[in-house]
Design a protein around this motif. Structure first.
Motif, PDB file in Angstrom:
ATOM      1  N   GLU A  83     -18.575   0.045 -27.713  1.00 34.39           N
ATOM      2  CA  GLU A  83     -19.653   0.130 -28.692  1.00 34.39           C
ATOM      3  C   GLU A  83     -19.252   1.056 -29.842  1.00 34.39           C
ATOM      4  O   GLU A  83     -18.732   2.150 -29.624  1.00 34.39           O
ATOM      5  CB  GLU A  83     -20.938   0.622 -28.037  1.00 34.39           C
ATOM      6  CG  GLU A  83     -21.593  -0.429 -27.153  1.00 34.39           C
ATOM      7  CD  GLU A  83     -22.969  -0.016 -26.676  1.00 34.39           C
ATOM      8  OE1 GLU A  83     -23.836  -0.899 -26.589  1.00 34.39           O
ATOM      9  OE2 GLU A  83     -23.160   1.179 -26.368  1.00 34.39           O
ATOM     10  N   TYR A 112     -28.200  -4.488 -32.871  1.00 34.53           N
ATOM     11  CA  TYR A 112     -27.731  -3.116 -32.730  1.00 34.53           C
ATOM     12  C   TYR A 112     -28.758  -2.277 -31.986  1.00 34.53           C
ATOM     13  O   TYR A 112     -29.926  -2.639 -31.861  1.00 34.53           O
ATOM     14  CB  TYR A 112     -27.432  -2.495 -34.101  1.00 34.53           C
ATOM     15  CG  TYR A 112     -28.646  -2.337 -35.003  1.00 34.53           C
ATOM     16  CD1 TYR A 112     -29.360  -1.146 -35.040  1.00 34.53           C
ATOM     17  CD2 TYR A 112     -29.070  -3.383 -35.824  1.00 34.53           C
ATOM     18  CE1 TYR A 112     -30.463  -0.989 -35.863  1.00 34.53           C
ATOM     19  CE2 TYR A 112     -30.176  -3.248 -36.644  1.00 34.53           C
ATOM     20  CZ  TYR A 112     -30.865  -2.053 -36.672  1.00 34.53           C
ATOM     21  OH  TYR A 112     -31.973  -1.910 -37.480  1.00 34.53           O
ATOM     22  N   TYR A 121     -30.902  -3.643 -27.690  1.00 37.44           N
ATOM     23  CA  TYR A 121     -30.352  -4.352 -28.844  1.00 37.44           C
ATOM     24  C   TYR A 121     -31.471  -5.117 -29.545  1.00 37.44           C
ATOM     25  O   TYR A 121     -32.230  -5.852 -28.912  1.00 37.44           O
ATOM     26  CB  TYR A 121     -29.269  -5.343 -28.401  1.00 37.44           C
ATOM     27  CG  TYR A 121     -27.875  -4.761 -28.373  1.00 37.44           C
ATOM     28  CD1 TYR A 121     -27.195  -4.501 -29.549  1.00 37.44           C
ATOM     29  CD2 TYR A 121     -27.241  -4.488 -27.170  1.00 37.44           C
ATOM     30  CE1 TYR A 121     -25.912  -3.974 -29.541  1.00 37.44           C
ATOM     31  CE2 TYR A 121     -25.956  -3.967 -27.141  1.00 37.44           C
ATOM     32  CZ  TYR A 121     -25.294  -3.711 -28.335  1.00 37.44           C
ATOM     33  OH  TYR A 121     -24.025  -3.194 -28.315  1.00 37.44           O
ATOM     34  N   PHE A 142     -23.456  -0.415 -31.855  1.00 37.33           N
ATOM     35  CA  PHE A 142     -23.342  -1.842 -31.549  1.00 37.33           C
ATOM     36  C   PHE A 142     -21.915  -2.240 -31.196  1.00 37.33           C
ATOM     37  O   PHE A 142     -20.948  -1.572 -31.572  1.00 37.33           O
ATOM     38  CB  PHE A 142     -23.835  -2.701 -32.717  1.00 37.33           C
ATOM     39  CG  PHE A 142     -23.079  -2.532 -34.011  1.00 37.33           C
ATOM     40  CD1 PHE A 142     -21.920  -3.260 -34.273  1.00 37.33           C
ATOM     41  CD2 PHE A 142     -23.527  -1.641 -34.982  1.00 37.33           C
ATOM     42  CE1 PHE A 142     -21.231  -3.111 -35.473  1.00 37.33           C
ATOM     43  CE2 PHE A 142     -22.851  -1.482 -36.185  1.00 37.33           C
ATOM     44  CZ  PHE A 142     -21.696  -2.230 -36.431  1.00 37.33           C
ATOM     45  N   THR A 143     -21.814  -3.325 -30.452  1.00 37.78           N
ATOM     46  CA  THR A 143     -20.548  -4.005 -30.245  1.00 37.78           C
ATOM     47  C   THR A 143     -20.460  -5.118 -31.273  1.00 37.78           C
ATOM     48  O   THR A 143     -21.357  -5.973 -31.326  1.00 37.78           O
ATOM     49  CB  THR A 143     -20.473  -4.610 -28.828  1.00 37.78           C
ATOM     50  OG1 THR A 143     -20.582  -3.568 -27.866  1.00 37.78           O
ATOM     51  CG2 THR A 143     -19.153  -5.343 -28.629  1.00 37.78           C
ATOM     52  N   LEU A 197     -20.026  -9.191 -26.199  1.00 45.00           N
ATOM     53  CA  LEU A 197     -21.354  -8.636 -25.967  1.00 45.00           C
ATOM     54  C   LEU A 197     -22.090  -9.522 -24.970  1.00 45.00           C
ATOM     55  O   LEU A 197     -22.167 -10.736 -25.146  1.00 45.00           O
ATOM     56  CB  LEU A 197     -22.131  -8.561 -27.281  1.00 45.00           C
ATOM     57  CG  LEU A 197     -23.512  -7.922 -27.268  1.00 45.00           C
ATOM     58  CD1 LEU A 197     -23.435  -6.484 -26.767  1.00 45.00           C
ATOM     59  CD2 LEU A 197     -24.123  -7.965 -28.663  1.00 45.00           C
ATOM     60  N   SER A 201     -28.023  -9.228 -23.293  1.00 40.46           N
ATOM     61  CA  SER A 201     -28.444  -8.070 -24.076  1.00 40.46           C
ATOM     62  C   SER A 201     -28.824  -8.442 -25.504  1.00 40.46           C
ATOM     63  O   SER A 201     -29.366  -7.618 -26.231  1.00 40.46           O
ATOM     64  CB  SER A 201     -27.335  -7.014 -24.094  1.00 40.46           C
ATOM     65  OG  SER A 201     -26.192  -7.489 -24.784  1.00 40.46           O
TER      66      SER A 201
END
Length: 357
Positions: A83, A112, A121, A142-143, A197, A201
């Motif tokens: 992340e 995010y 998220y 965030f990823t 991700l 999520s």
């Protein structure tokens, strides 16, 4: 490499002053930041019943203490996996203190977390700032939704002014100048591929059906309609310098739709049109209540490239059964080749429309 504070890199500024502009035109009152690191725009001023008023508030936001080069230009933010955390700040006054943020990586909507890795998220988190002009720091976590090792991709952070506002069809029936946008632009350099991700999520709003991309010629009637709406001359020569969007519902080609009563079930046919400056690539995302809509396959953005004399068209159907009783709808178009068109390629948001049952 040096660092500099928020006061120097507060790279987006919005004065909520009333003026009449062409809604949906990308280069209206847009400007290039004098630091050479970002574009900022004031396309969507605060409007109430087309009556002139004074400045209703202001907003400024930007990357907090970014790394810069010897020319004091912001360097790409490195991504090393996992992340990513981006430190950011916002300050606002007057009616601008309710603010939400959208993030895009290479034009694709980026869910995010806000401040902590334990937060959920979301495609937008909303802040209520308590004091006028007080700098409020926070962190985006965030990823990245996309990116391969060696890529350098734009990261676009866009504020939406007073996103909590929604007409109730009693006291109000339109958004006026609420939901104006303001963007700041940085970049990510990928030292490794973006991690995957987990699908569970990501907020899932798979309401879109039968998505179809096409083109059609720019017709005289289209230009005349937008010229009348914007009170400015719009012809093929004008379209070499700006970009215009248009949203139609169920084939109705009228302009200035503030609200639309929809059925409890079935589908709503939406036609989105984008035309203007040739060569700009856009990723286009449909939103309900500030959350990105997706197809059943998970697609949240649809790529178009503008061409001379052509209109890019995206037709979608929205599953009405999935909607709430009151819904804010809009489309955001994010350019992905801003470096090729630094004076013309800006994020573009359609006017918010209330879909209610």
């Amino acid at each position: 490499m040096g660092k500099c504070g928020f006061s120097r890199y507060a790279l987006a500024l919005l004065l909520l002053a009333l003026m009449v502009l062409a809604a949906g035109c990308s280069n209206q009152n847009s400007d290039k930041n004098n630091e050479g690191t970002i574009h900022h725009e004031t396309d969507n001023p605060f409007e109430v019943n087309d009556e002139e008023t004074g400045i209703m508030g202001s907003m400024v936001h930007g990357f907090d203490n970014p790394e810069v080069d010897e020319n004091e230009e912001m360097l790409p933010i490195p991504y090393h996996g996992g992340e990513l955390k981006i430190d950011y700040s916002v300050a606002a006054s007057g009616k601008a203190k309710n603010v939400g943020f959208l993030i895009f990586v290479d034009g694709i909507p980026q869910p995010y977390k806000f401040n902590t890795t334990e937060a959920p998220y979301e495609y937008m988190h909303i802040l209520d700032l308590e004091e006028d002009d007080k700098e409020t720091p926070f962190t985006f976590v965030f990823t990245p939704i996309t990116g391969k090792q060696g890529d350098t991709l734009d990261v676009n952070i866009t504020s939406v002014y007073n996103p909590a506002f929604m007409p109730d069809m009693k006291e109000t029936s339109s958004y006026g100048g609420y939901h104006s946008t303001l963007q700041s632009l940085g970049s990510l350099v990928f030292e490794k591929d973006a991690d995957v991700l987990e699908a569970s999520s990501i907020p899932k709003k798979d309401y879109l059906r039968n998505v179809r991309l096409s083109t059609e010629p720019v017709k005289k009637e289209l230009l005349e309609k937008h010229e009348k709406h914007s009170a400015m001359k719009i012809d093929l020569e004008t379209l070499e310098k700006l970009v215009i969007n248009e949203v139609n519902f169920d084939g109705d080609r009228s302009m200035n739709v503030d609200n639309l009563k929809v059925n409890d079930n079935g589908t709503l046919h939406v036609t989105f049109k984008l035309f203007g400056h040739p060569g700009i690539h856009y990723q286009n995302t449909f939103y309900i209540n500030h959350q990105a809509l997706a197809t059943v396959d998970g697609d949240t953005s649809f790529e178009t490239t503008l061409a001379k004399g052509e209109v890019s068209v995206i037709d979608v159907e929205i599953d009405l059964e999935r909607l709430e009783d009151f819904n804010t709808f809009y489309v955001v178009s994010v350019p992905t080749n801003t470096a090729d068109f630094p004076d013309n390629a800006f994020l573009l948001k359609s006017e918010s429309v209330l879909l209610y049952k």
